[in-house]
Enzyme design. Structure first.
Site, short mmCIF file in Angstrom:
data_model
loop_
_atom_site.label_atom_id
_atom_site.label_comp_id
_atom_site.label_asym_id
_atom_site.label_seq_id
_atom_site.Cartn_x
_atom_site.Cartn_y
_atom_site.Cartn_z
N ARG A 198 3.93 -5.65 -10.20
CA ARG A 198 2.72 -4.85 -9.97
C ARG A 198 2.90 -3.43 -10.47
NH1 ARG A 198 0.29 -4.45 -3.97
NH2 ARG A 198 2.08 -3.06 -3.71
N LYS B 284 -2.06 0.79 -8.53
CA LYS B 284 -1.49 1.55 -7.41
C LYS B 284 -1.07 2.91 -7.96
CE LYS B 284 1.46 0.77 -3.38
NZ LYS B 284 0.50 1.07 -2.32
N GLU C 54 -11.21 -2.67 1.51
CA GLU C 54 -9.89 -2.63 2.13
C GLU C 54 -9.83 -1.45 3.08
OE1 GLU C 54 -6.97 -1.97 -0.96
OE2 GLU C 54 -7.97 -0.16 -1.66
N1 PXG Z 1 -4.45 -1.37 0.00
C1 PXG Z 1 -4.03 -0.12 -0.21
C2 PXG Z 1 -4.99 0.92 -0.65
C3 PXG Z 1 -2.66 0.20 -0.06
O1 PXG Z 1 -2.23 1.44 -0.29
C4 PXG Z 1 -2.26 -2.11 0.62
C5 PXG Z 1 -3.61 -2.34 0.41
C6 PXG Z 1 -1.36 -3.23 1.02
O2 PXG Z 1 -0.55 -3.65 -0.06
P1 PXG Z 1 0.91 -4.27 0.14
O3 PXG Z 1 1.36 -4.60 -1.23
O4 PXG Z 1 1.73 -3.20 0.81
O5 PXG Z 1 0.77 -5.46 1.00
C7 PXG Z 1 -1.76 -0.81 0.36
C8 PXG Z 1 -0.31 -0.48 0.52
C9 PXG Z 1 1.05 4.11 4.42
C10 PXG Z 1 0.96 3.59 3.02
O6 PXG Z 1 1.71 5.14 4.63
C11 PXG Z 1 0.49 2.33 2.76
C12 PXG Z 1 0.39 1.87 1.45
C13 PXG Z 1 0.75 2.71 0.44
C14 PXG Z 1 1.20 3.96 0.71
C15 PXG Z 1 1.34 4.41 1.99
O7 PXG Z 1 0.50 3.47 5.33
N2 PXG Z 1 -0.09 0.64 1.27
#
Ligand code: PXG
Length: 295
Positions: free
Chosen positions: A52, A151, A184
């Site tokens: 990713r 991301k 989301e």
């Molecule tokens: N949507 C968004 C916008 C994210 O940033 C997810 C979904 C979940 O993806 P994964 O691959 O982790 O299952 C994310 C990921 C935090 C934090 O501090 C969380 C993310 C990124 C940066 C910081 O909670 N999440």
């Protein structure tokens, strides 16, 4: 001992781990990142995260100067050097140092940073009681502006939504796409559970917004889809609205940090009986089993 941060091939103690103020990651949010976890010394779904990261970089016309194999090795090494077993790993690839203009061609070499540190989780009682969320007025960015699949280091939209949640005194916020479909949360993907229908062959239905509905295609989301499909649920990736959240039997969020966490209230509407539901708890138990093997 202070944690050691990997920057462009060298380790630096935390307080000396720095990048230039001319780095376009800082000046413009021009870069991409990953948030990854290790459990029991094993990095969870490393390949999916690295794939990713490189896809995000490709989408913003950024060539990562090391191979995926080397990146994976460095990530594992950074966890090991810091003697961490359960860790949160942050990998950044920025456009690199340039001048004060936007032009990415003025940045000769991307900056790579790998941080492995301890994790901060939601407190355990949040998993037992479930979260209270609202819908944010701030929408997800349009896919032809900044595609939410990337991301990127531009999290300001998600942070503005999070601030709405903070002001309202809730735990998280649901963000909608520019057309009003559920997308989301500020850092998690969304799932709802519905009773069997005429097409599900008696199976309960697990619904999550389609990957092109304005979401980051979460690694945890993908793992949960696999667990649910093999666990006898009818999994559907489709568009849905806030109505579907309010009327769901169960709702939960997934993310690297949160894993799987129940939502029991949305915009003041209590979801079902207001307690984490059996499907959510079943999937969480099976997800935690999966983390023992690296996924
Ligand atoms: N949507 C968004 C916008 C994210 O940033 C997810 C979904 C979940 O993806 P994964 O691959 O982790 O299952 C994310 C990921 C935090 C934090 O501090 C969380 C993310 C990124 C940066 C910081 O909670 N999440």
């Amino acid at each position: 001992m202070s944690i050691q941060v990997w920057i462009d091939g060298e380790y630096y103690p935390k307080d000396q781990a720095k990048v230039s103020v001319f780095d376009h990651g800082l000046l413009y949010g021009d870069g991409v990142f990953e948030g990854i976890r290790s459990y029991h010394g094993k990095v969870f779904r490393l390949k999916q995260h690295v794939d990713r990261l490189y896809a995000s970089a490709k989408a913003i016309w950024l060539e990562v100067p090391i191979s995926k194999a080397e990146m994976s090795q460095r990530i594992e090494e950074t966890v090991k050097i810091n003697k961490l077993t359960d860790s949160y790993i942050r990998v950044l690839v920025t456009r690199g140092k340039g001048d004060l203009g936007l032009d990415p061609r003025k940045c000769p070499r991307p900056t790579i940073v790998i941080i492995a540190d301890t994790i901060q989780l939601y407190p355990p009682e949040f998993y037992q009681k479930g979260l209270d969320v609202i819908t944010a007025a701030t929408p997800i960015s349009h896919r032809e502006n900044l595609n939410p699949r990337i991301k990127s280091l531009n999290y300001l939209g998600h942070i503005l939504a999070k601030i709405e949640g903070i002001q309202a005194g809730v735990h998280e916020v649901v963000m909608l796409d520019p057309a009003g479909f559920v997308a989301e949360c500020s850092g998690d993907n969304i799932f709802v559970i519905n009773p069997p229908d005429h097409k599900s062959g008696g199976k309960k239905i697990l619904r999550t917004p389609h990957a092109n509905a304005g979401i980051l295609k979460g690694v945890t989301r993908d793992a949960v889809i696999e667990l649910a499909a093999s666990g006898g649920y009818d999994v559907r990736e489709e568009l849905f609205t806030r109505y579907d959240l309010y009327t769901a039997d169960e709702m939960f969020l997934t993310g690297t940090g949160a894993e799987i966490i129940s939502v029991v209230k949305v915009d003041g509407r209590t979801i079902a009986d207001g307690k984490p539901g059996p499907v959510t708890l079943d999937l969480l138990a099976r997800f935690r089993e999966l983390t023992k093997t690296g996924g």
